[in-house]
Design a protein around this motif. Structure first.
Motif, PDB file in Angstrom:
ATOM      1  N   ALA A 147      42.874  37.394  49.423  1.00 18.23           N
ATOM      2  CA  ALA A 147      41.584  36.753  49.089  1.00 18.23           C
ATOM      3  C   ALA A 147      40.570  37.347  48.256  1.00 18.23           C
ATOM      4  O   ALA A 147      39.656  36.818  47.649  1.00 18.23           O
ATOM      5  N   LEU A 148      40.569  38.890  48.509  1.00 20.39           N
ATOM      6  CA  LEU A 148      39.357  39.598  47.835  1.00 20.39           C
ATOM      7  C   LEU A 148      40.014  40.642  46.775  1.00 20.39           C
ATOM      8  O   LEU A 148      39.728  40.583  45.658  1.00 20.39           O
ATOM      9  N   LEU A 149      40.654  41.653  47.514  1.00 23.02           N
ATOM     10  CA  LEU A 149      40.941  42.720  46.454  1.00 23.02           C
ATOM     11  C   LEU A 149      41.611  42.617  45.100  1.00 23.02           C
ATOM     12  O   LEU A 149      41.246  43.021  44.130  1.00 23.02           O
ATOM     13  N   ASN A 150      42.643  41.651  45.401  1.00 19.82           N
ATOM     14  CA  ASN A 150      43.571  41.553  44.045  1.00 19.82           C
ATOM     15  C   ASN A 150      42.852  40.159  43.398  1.00 19.82           C
ATOM     16  O   ASN A 150      43.223  40.182  42.118  1.00 19.82           O
ATOM     17  N   SER A 151      41.825  39.690  43.907  1.00 20.71           N
ATOM     18  CA  SER A 151      41.200  38.689  43.001  1.00 20.71           C
ATOM     19  C   SER A 151      39.734  38.873  42.629  1.00 20.71           C
ATOM     20  O   SER A 151      39.477  38.150  41.571  1.00 20.71           O
ATOM     21  N   VAL A 152      39.450  40.381  42.478  1.00 20.19           N
ATOM     22  CA  VAL A 152      38.076  40.677  41.813  1.00 20.19           C
ATOM     23  C   VAL A 152      38.083  40.193  40.331  1.00 20.19           C
ATOM     24  O   VAL A 152      37.235  39.340  39.944  1.00 20.19           O
ATOM     25  N   PRO A 153      39.196  40.580  39.642  1.00 21.17           N
ATOM     26  CA  PRO A 153      39.054  40.292  38.279  1.00 21.17           C
ATOM     27  C   PRO A 153      38.945  38.686  37.763  1.00 21.17           C
ATOM     28  O   PRO A 153      38.217  38.403  37.208  1.00 21.17           O
ATOM     29  N   GLY A 154      39.743  37.816  38.714  1.00 22.98           N
ATOM     30  CA  GLY A 154      39.407  36.330  38.563  1.00 22.98           C
ATOM     31  C   GLY A 154      38.442  36.005  38.916  1.00 22.98           C
ATOM     32  O   GLY A 154      37.671  34.776  38.597  1.00 22.98           O
ATOM     33  N   ILE A 155      37.645  36.682  40.170  1.00 26.01           N
ATOM     34  CA  ILE A 155      36.278  36.034  40.548  1.00 26.01           C
ATOM     35  C   ILE A 155      35.389  36.421  39.591  1.00 26.01           C
ATOM     36  O   ILE A 155      34.671  35.581  39.135  1.00 26.01           O
ATOM     37  N   VAL A 156      35.224  37.764  38.932  1.00 28.47           N
ATOM     38  CA  VAL A 156      34.366  37.888  37.884  1.00 28.47           C
ATOM     39  C   VAL A 156      34.392  36.969  36.730  1.00 28.47           C
ATOM     40  O   VAL A 156      33.591  36.515  36.153  1.00 28.47           O
ATOM     41  N   ILE A 157      35.820  36.631  36.473  1.00 28.28           N
ATOM     42  CA  ILE A 157      35.873  35.637  35.101  1.00 28.28           C
ATOM     43  C   ILE A 157      35.285  34.270  35.565  1.00 28.28           C
ATOM     44  O   ILE A 157      34.778  33.591  34.798  1.00 28.28           O
TER      45      ILE A 157
END
Length: 185
Positions: A147-157
């Motif tokens: 939910a968070l660690l692997n998703s940081v690039p996607g969240i920023v995008i």
């Protein structure tokens, strides 16, 4: 009134098509897809532009349809959990932005961030249920990682591209950042 509905259905179909095609940019490599979250973008945009009802439906159907057509994401548990997660994104972002008194960047970010939190919580709950039914435990570390660690690039995008797209659509007159009355939704 009918013209608005046809426009929203047409736009929703376009967002669905974009959601089906966009993951090909990640080369169907699961690790890159889970980092960049390509299916999330059109679902958020659909909820924001077409409304919560359309965003929720597109969000729910998109991962299931993509799984049935291409086998990615894997139906169980990934696509099933994503269906609830993406439906939540489309629903919450569309509802909060639609109910916002002012259609502005602040309202847009508020809707996006709250939708991201809600969607990830729903994803964690659904993963817990699905994996529990299969006899596997969904751990706190799995939740944080997915939910968070692997998703940081996607969240920023998402937090960069979606407002940029909405601002561009506002400039060309396709969406409006202004005070709206309740009848215009």
């Amino acid at each position: 009134m009918m013209e608005k509905a046809v426009k929203k259905v047409t736009l929703s179909a376009m967002f669905m098509a974009i959601g089906i095609v966009l993951p090909f940019l990640t080369g169907q490599i699961r690790q890159i897809g889970t980092m960049l979250l390509p299916m999330h973008l059109p679902v958020f945009l659909c909820g924001l532009i077409c409304g919560w009802q359309y965003g929720a439906v597109v969000g729910f159907v998109l991962p299931l349809l993509r799984s049935m057509i291409f086998g990615m994401p894997q139906m169980y548990p990934m696509a099933l959990a994503m269906a609830f997660e993406l439906a939540t994104y489309g629903f919450v972002a569309g509802l909060l932005y639609g109910k916002s008194r002012w259609k502005c960047i602040r309202a847009l970010y508020r809707a996006l961030i709250l939708a991201m939190v809600a969607g990830r919580l729903v994803w964690g709950l659904v993963e817990t249920i699905l994996l529990g039914l299969g006899g596997t435990m969904f751990t706190w570390q799995m939740f944080l990682s997915g939910a968070l660690l692997n998703s940081v690039p996607g969240i920023v995008i998402q937090l960069t591209l979606i407002p940029g797209i909405m601002i561009t659509l506002n400039k060309v007159g396709l969406v409006r950042f202004a005070k709206q009355d309740a009848d215009s939704n």
